[in-house]
Design a protein around this motif. Structure first.
Motif, mmCIF file in Angstrom:
data_model
loop_
_atom_site.group_PDB
_atom_site.id
_atom_site.type_symbol
_atom_site.label_atom_id
_atom_site.label_comp_id
_atom_site.label_asym_id
_atom_site.label_seq_id
_atom_site.Cartn_x
_atom_site.Cartn_y
_atom_site.Cartn_z
ATOM 1 N N GLN A 14 51.508 27.151 35.207
ATOM 2 C CA GLN A 14 52.031 26.757 36.512
ATOM 3 C C GLN A 14 51.713 27.852 37.526
ATOM 4 O O GLN A 14 51.732 29.060 37.193
ATOM 5 C CB GLN A 14 53.552 26.567 36.415
ATOM 6 N N GLU A 15 51.424 27.436 38.742
ATOM 7 C CA GLU A 15 51.185 28.385 39.833
ATOM 8 C C GLU A 15 52.337 29.390 39.923
ATOM 9 O O GLU A 15 53.507 29.022 39.833
ATOM 10 C CB GLU A 15 51.046 27.638 41.152
ATOM 11 N N GLY A 16 51.984 30.654 40.089
ATOM 12 C CA GLY A 16 52.992 31.695 40.215
ATOM 13 C C GLY A 16 53.350 32.365 38.900
ATOM 14 O O GLY A 16 53.895 33.471 38.888
ATOM 15 N N ARG A 17 53.033 31.687 37.771
ATOM 16 C CA ARG A 17 53.342 32.268 36.465
ATOM 17 C C ARG A 17 52.193 33.158 36.005
ATOM 18 O O ARG A 17 51.154 33.253 36.649
ATOM 19 C CB ARG A 17 53.572 31.148 35.449
ATOM 20 N N ILE A 18 52.401 33.796 34.860
ATOM 21 C CA ILE A 18 51.375 34.655 34.290
ATOM 22 C C ILE A 18 50.428 33.841 33.404
ATOM 23 O O ILE A 18 50.860 32.949 32.673
ATOM 24 C CB ILE A 18 52.011 35.813 33.485
ATOM 25 N N SER A 19 49.139 34.141 33.519
ATOM 26 C CA SER A 19 48.137 33.588 32.601
ATOM 27 C C SER A 19 47.686 34.713 31.682
ATOM 28 O O SER A 19 47.393 35.820 32.156
ATOM 29 C CB SER A 19 46.923 33.063 33.368
ATOM 30 N N ILE A 20 47.639 34.437 30.393
ATOM 31 C CA ILE A 20 47.180 35.432 29.421
ATOM 32 C C ILE A 20 46.037 34.815 28.616
ATOM 33 O O ILE A 20 46.226 33.826 27.909
ATOM 34 C CB ILE A 20 48.308 35.886 28.482
ATOM 35 N N LEU A 21 44.870 35.416 28.763
ATOM 36 C CA LEU A 21 43.704 34.941 28.019
ATOM 37 C C LEU A 21 43.339 35.985 26.984
ATOM 38 O O LEU A 21 43.317 37.178 27.269
ATOM 39 C CB LEU A 21 42.519 34.703 28.969
ATOM 40 N N ASN A 22 43.048 35.530 25.785
ATOM 41 C CA ASN A 22 42.831 36.438 24.669
ATOM 42 C C ASN A 22 41.400 36.433 24.165
ATOM 43 O O ASN A 22 40.672 35.439 24.302
ATOM 44 C CB ASN A 22 43.760 36.068 23.512
ATOM 45 N N CYS A 23 41.023 37.545 23.555
ATOM 46 C CA CYS A 23 39.659 37.706 23.052
ATOM 47 C C CYS A 23 39.706 38.640 21.848
ATOM 48 O O CYS A 23 40.382 39.676 21.890
ATOM 49 C CB CYS A 23 38.784 38.291 24.160
ATOM 50 N N ASP A 24 39.010 38.297 20.793
ATOM 51 C CA ASP A 24 38.913 39.149 19.610
ATOM 52 C C ASP A 24 37.452 39.453 19.324
ATOM 53 O O ASP A 24 36.581 38.623 19.578
ATOM 54 C CB ASP A 24 39.520 38.433 18.392
ATOM 55 N N TYR A 25 37.196 40.626 18.795
ATOM 56 C CA TYR A 25 35.827 40.975 18.445
ATOM 57 C C TYR A 25 35.783 41.570 17.044
ATOM 58 O O TYR A 25 36.793 42.045 16.525
ATOM 59 C CB TYR A 25 35.221 41.950 19.481
ATOM 60 N N GLN A 81 47.095 31.579 40.537
ATOM 61 C CA GLN A 81 46.898 30.741 41.718
ATOM 62 C C GLN A 81 45.957 29.590 41.357
ATOM 63 O O GLN A 81 45.111 29.740 40.484
ATOM 64 C CB GLN A 81 46.292 31.564 42.858
ATOM 65 N N PRO A 82 46.071 28.462 42.036
ATOM 66 C CA PRO A 82 45.176 27.320 41.720
ATOM 67 C C PRO A 82 43.691 27.690 41.782
ATOM 68 O O PRO A 82 42.896 27.185 40.998
ATOM 69 C CB PRO A 82 45.554 26.292 42.796
ATOM 70 N N GLY A 83 43.331 28.597 42.681
ATOM 71 C CA GLY A 83 41.940 29.036 42.786
ATOM 72 C C GLY A 83 41.455 29.821 41.586
ATOM 73 O O GLY A 83 40.254 30.071 41.455
ATOM 74 N N ASP A 84 42.379 30.213 40.706
ATOM 75 C CA ASP A 84 41.997 30.913 39.474
ATOM 76 C C ASP A 84 41.498 29.935 38.413
ATOM 77 O O ASP A 84 40.987 30.361 37.374
ATOM 78 C CB ASP A 84 43.190 31.685 38.902
#
Lengths: 113, 117
Positions: A14-25, A81-84
């Motif tokens: 949702q807009e205003g909340r935190i986005s967490i994207l994960n990556c493993d190598y 933000q929606p633009g993200d």
């Protein structure tokens, strides 16, 4: 065998909340990491990077965290933000081959208004 | 500054035909790379030029692919003869060398979407 993995194909927040994207190598020779953002019909654009000598790098709403022992990094976007809304690619480089970046499959982030 | 430009943006060819993709990097960028994304998977490295020399071509799938960078400016990637599995989006990127010892982050073009039927 894929050396950089983004196990979540998609994420919706949702807009205003935190986005967490994960990556493993898996390759322990990787010592420099980058995040790229890609909109449809465009090429990826550089967002933020981190060297293995650090565990955190911040740039405005974007922060990347690196856990070397776990071979894991994450990108935090706050507030979202929606633009993200875009596809986010994690990439890794090794100082032994500083010209080559190895990418993950990407995570599609959707930020709802 | 003008960004990385790629031509064409789309190409549809039949199996067995030849296609040539072109990339114009950002002026002054010595490093030029070709990458490919197939079926929404990872962006895979194909090769890396430093000026006109091939620095690393370990990602080139087979000898049906030929990349050139004459004079260290623009680059072409030729696929001859094309096969069905060559379909995908071909990205070109360029970069400078940064002071950290790594090449600077990549500046990508918008890609060429290749469809082989």
């Amino acid at each position: 065998d894929q050396q950089v993995k983004q196990n979540s194909p998609s994420l919706s927040v949702q807009e205003g909340r935190i986005s967490i994207l994960n990556c493993d190598y898996t390759n322990s020779m990787f010592d420099y990491f980058l995040w790229y953002k890609k909109y449809p019909a465009e090429g990826p654009t550089f967002l933020i990077s981190i060297s293995s000598i650090k565990d955190k790098n911040e740039d405005g709403r974007f922060t990347v965290f690196l856990n070397k022992s776990a071979k894991h990094l994450s990108l935090h976007i706050v507030p979202s933000q929606p633009g993200d809304s875009a596809v986010y690619f994690c990439a890794a480089m090794s100082s032994t081959n500083a010209g080559k970046s190895t990418f993950g499959d990407g995570t599609t982030l959707t930020v709802k208004p | 500054e003008a960004g990385v430009t790629q031509f064409p943006s789309h190409s549809v060819i039949e199996k067995g035909q030849t296609v040539t993709l072109r990339c114009d990097p950002i002026s002054g960028h010595d490093n030029l790379y070709w990458y490919r994304r197939v079926m929404g998977k990872e962006i895979k490295f194909l090769l890396h030029f430093v000026k006109e020399s091939k620095q690393d071509e370990s990602g080139m799938p087979n000898n049906r692919f030929l990349a050139e960078r004459t004079g260290g400016t623009y680059s072409t990637l030729k696929v001859q003869p094309a096969e069905l599995e060559d379909s995908g989006v071909y990205f070109c990127a360029s970069s400078t060398r940064s002071g950290t010892g790594y090449n600077s982050p990549l500046h990508f073009g918008n890609g060429t979407r290749l469809t082989v039927t």
